[in-house]
Scaffold this active site. Sequence first.
Site, PDB file in Angstrom:
ATOM      1  N   GLY A 265      52.400 -32.983  18.192  1.00  0.00           N
ATOM      2  CA  GLY A 265      52.384 -33.468  16.821  1.00  0.00           C
ATOM      3  C   GLY A 265      52.255 -34.966  16.686  1.00  0.00           C
TER       4      GLY A 265
ATOM      5  N   GLY B 105      53.580 -39.774  11.510  1.00  0.00           N
ATOM      6  CA  GLY B 105      54.120 -41.088  11.807  1.00  0.00           C
ATOM      7  C   GLY B 105      54.966 -41.166  13.054  1.00  0.00           C
TER       8      GLY B 105
ATOM      9  N   GLY C 212      55.276 -39.080  15.646  1.00  0.00           N
ATOM     10  CA  GLY C 212      54.525 -38.755  16.853  1.00  0.00           C
ATOM     11  C   GLY C 212      53.571 -39.848  17.239  1.00  0.00           C
TER      12      GLY C 212
ATOM     13  N   SER D 136      67.251 -33.227  13.721  1.00  0.00           N
ATOM     14  CA  SER D 136      67.317 -33.905  12.430  1.00  0.00           C
ATOM     15  C   SER D 136      68.757 -33.963  11.942  1.00  0.00           C
ATOM     16  CB  SER D 136      66.472 -33.140  11.403  1.00  0.00           C
ATOM     17  OG  SER D 136      66.727 -33.569  10.084  1.00  0.00           O
TER      18      SER D 136
ATOM     19  N   TYR E 260      64.957 -25.064   6.707  1.00  0.00           N
ATOM     20  CA  TYR E 260      64.644 -26.261   7.478  1.00  0.00           C
ATOM     21  C   TYR E 260      65.855 -26.687   8.310  1.00  0.00           C
ATOM     22  CZ  TYR E 260      63.393 -31.037   8.715  1.00  0.00           C
ATOM     23  OH  TYR E 260      63.127 -32.185   9.424  1.00  0.00           O
TER      24      TYR E 260
END
Length: 309
Positions: free
Chosen positions: A20, A24, A26, A148, A177
């Site tokens: 990925g 941004g 990656g 995250s 998520y």
Amino acid sequence: MSWSTHDIPDQSGRRIVITGVTGGLGFHTALELGRAGADLVVTARDATKAAETIDRLRREVPDVSVEDLSLDLADLGDVARAAAELTDRHDRIDVLVNNAGIMIPPYTETADGFELQIGTNHLGHFAWTAALWPVLRASDARVVSVSSLAHTSVRGIDLRSLTTEGSPRKYKRWQSYGESKLANLLFALELDRRIKAAGLGAVSLAVHPGISSTNLQKTGVEMGNPFAGSALKQVSKLASQSAAAGAWSTLRGATEESLTGGEYIGPGSLGGVRGRPQQVGTSSTAKDEDLAAALWTASEAATGVDFTV
């Protein structure tokens, strides 16, 4: 003394695979590792975006060593194909950065019938890492899983979402998520435990970028609500750090030689929202070894992969 990209040691001769890179985080991960001399293999779903990203990398670092690989983590057949192609090309991988992800889309299914977020963010990377494992193990590689802050927003994972029948509960995009990012962290820590139990030289750890200004939030929400996507991006800009700063945790996790596995690296300021990367804590759920083992078993069943470390 706070960490900076100047602390990245020379990466010459090291092969680093990053999923990925068209987003941004990656891109900036690849950029700094390329500057440090790494031989990069970068993956993307979209061939046009991949070419544009590589062109951008070469403008920034003219002598960068980079090759691309098509990979759709939402299609387990494509994951197997891409892994076979990569291991045909190379018999050594020094670092694998599992960075790609999708965030808060409306309910969608992967090519194999799983909810898109758990299917892409977790199951795709689980199958990808498993398929590469013989090379990773032989290389004493480092596996860096990008989680995250959202992992703290949930208290468990509905393992029924790892079946094609899916969970009978109402779909809530933020909940799904959060569960997918908890799964990333549980996987990284469980892989570390299994590596150490087997006495192997590989390393597994996790990182998170805090709140970073990227296209991930905007793209995910705009699939269902363009106004909400733009609004979320504006809020993110006010509270967040840049994508380049968001990549610092990944870069430290990928390159700091003193890390031995099981660490969680994230921004050290404002409750983990931004700042220089350091070792940070996880939720109590992320430390649940029984849940991690159950997730591993469910992931093997979902992907049809035997991931024996």
